[in-house]
Enzyme design. Sequence first.
Site, PDB file in Angstrom:
ATOM      1  N   ASP A  15      -9.411  -3.691   8.543  1.00 26.22           N
ATOM      2  CA  ASP A  15      -8.524  -3.264   7.914  1.00 26.22           C
ATOM      3  C   ASP A  15      -7.517  -2.202   8.594  1.00 26.22           C
ATOM      4  O   ASP A  15      -8.164  -1.282   9.318  1.00 26.22           O
ATOM      5  CB  ASP A  15      -8.399  -3.075   6.592  1.00 26.22           C
ATOM      6  CG  ASP A  15      -9.024  -1.988   6.172  1.00 26.22           C
ATOM      7  OD1 ASP A  15      -8.154  -1.192   5.346  1.00 26.22           O
ATOM      8  OD2 ASP A  15     -10.081  -1.487   6.692  1.00 26.22           O
TER       9      ASP A  15
ATOM     10  N   ASP B 183     -18.822  -4.995   8.978  1.00 23.41           N
ATOM     11  CA  ASP B 183     -17.864  -5.454   9.612  1.00 23.41           C
ATOM     12  C   ASP B 183     -17.901  -4.922  11.229  1.00 23.41           C
ATOM     13  O   ASP B 183     -17.790  -5.700  11.998  1.00 23.41           O
ATOM     14  CB  ASP B 183     -16.481  -5.299   9.051  1.00 23.41           C
ATOM     15  CG  ASP B 183     -16.146  -3.956   8.827  1.00 23.41           C
ATOM     16  OD1 ASP B 183     -16.745  -2.887   8.981  1.00 23.41           O
ATOM     17  OD2 ASP B 183     -14.926  -3.744   8.374  1.00 23.41           O
TER      18      ASP B 183
ATOM     19  N   ARG C 210      -7.076  -7.487   6.317  1.00 22.27           N
ATOM     20  CA  ARG C 210      -8.407  -7.829   6.231  1.00 22.27           C
ATOM     21  C   ARG C 210      -8.533  -9.359   6.300  1.00 22.27           C
ATOM     22  O   ARG C 210      -9.462 -10.079   6.683  1.00 22.27           O
ATOM     23  CB  ARG C 210      -9.008  -7.463   4.817  1.00 22.27           C
ATOM     24  CG  ARG C 210      -9.578  -6.112   5.026  1.00 22.27           C
ATOM     25  CD  ARG C 210     -10.518  -5.922   3.675  1.00 22.27           C
ATOM     26  NE  ARG C 210     -10.360  -4.474   3.349  1.00 22.27           N
ATOM     27  CZ  ARG C 210     -11.166  -3.376   3.785  1.00 22.27           C
ATOM     28  NH1 ARG C 210     -11.913  -3.880   4.810  1.00 22.27           N
ATOM     29  NH2 ARG C 210     -10.828  -1.989   3.402  1.00 22.27           N
TER      30      ARG C 210
ATOM     31  N   ASP D  22     -18.580   1.178  14.865  1.00 19.96           N
ATOM     32  CA  ASP D  22     -17.764   2.144  15.646  1.00 19.96           C
ATOM     33  C   ASP D  22     -18.207   3.713  15.874  1.00 19.96           C
ATOM     34  O   ASP D  22     -19.629   3.638  17.016  1.00 19.96           O
ATOM     35  CB  ASP D  22     -16.534   2.371  15.070  1.00 19.96           C
ATOM     36  CG  ASP D  22     -15.520   2.958  15.719  1.00 19.96           C
ATOM     37  OD1 ASP D  22     -15.685   3.242  16.898  1.00 19.96           O
ATOM     38  OD2 ASP D  22     -14.295   2.929  15.400  1.00 19.96           O
TER      39      ASP D  22
END
Length: 180
Positions: free
Chosen positions: A158, A99, A164, A102
């Site tokens: 989320d 998703d 989500r 990071d």
Amino acid sequence: MRNDMEEVLFTGEQISQRVKEVAQSIAEDYKGSTPLLVGVLKGAVIFLADLVRHIDIPIELDFIATSSYGASTQSSGVVRILKDLDVPLQGRDVVIVEDVVDSGLTLTYLRDTLLRRGAKSIRIATAFDKPEGRKVPIKPDYCGFTVPNKFLVGYGLDFAERYRHLPYVGVLKRSVYEVE
């Protein structure tokens, strides 16, 4: 839930269009091959479902679940596999579908683990790339959107298992996730 957002970064329509473009890139790169797409649970499930609907070559799917966040807003740096793959990787072309990239810690761990298991190649597809948050040098091969280093939710992203399901991506207000 819209009231919990500081701003909406991407609408459902913008996301849908970009996912189609990413799917076309994957299909072009793997023409003549049957890649294994590995969805990283839970966040990638929405992106993966939309993505595979637009890939017009044979593919296979599997899932892996990891943990490095818990209910926190930052990665702990310790990656644990909670659900492992069901298929062997020996000689396979693998696309890890995530998703958000990071810190890069989870994906670095996954990439290295899957290569050790015999994958022929590993590429990374992410809905969202947050390069400012990077702690290790890793770059996705396929990226929906580059995003700012803010706390994002929606479209698989989320906070404590909430948000989500939202069809858009927004910046969560600090007041929602910061404890005073």
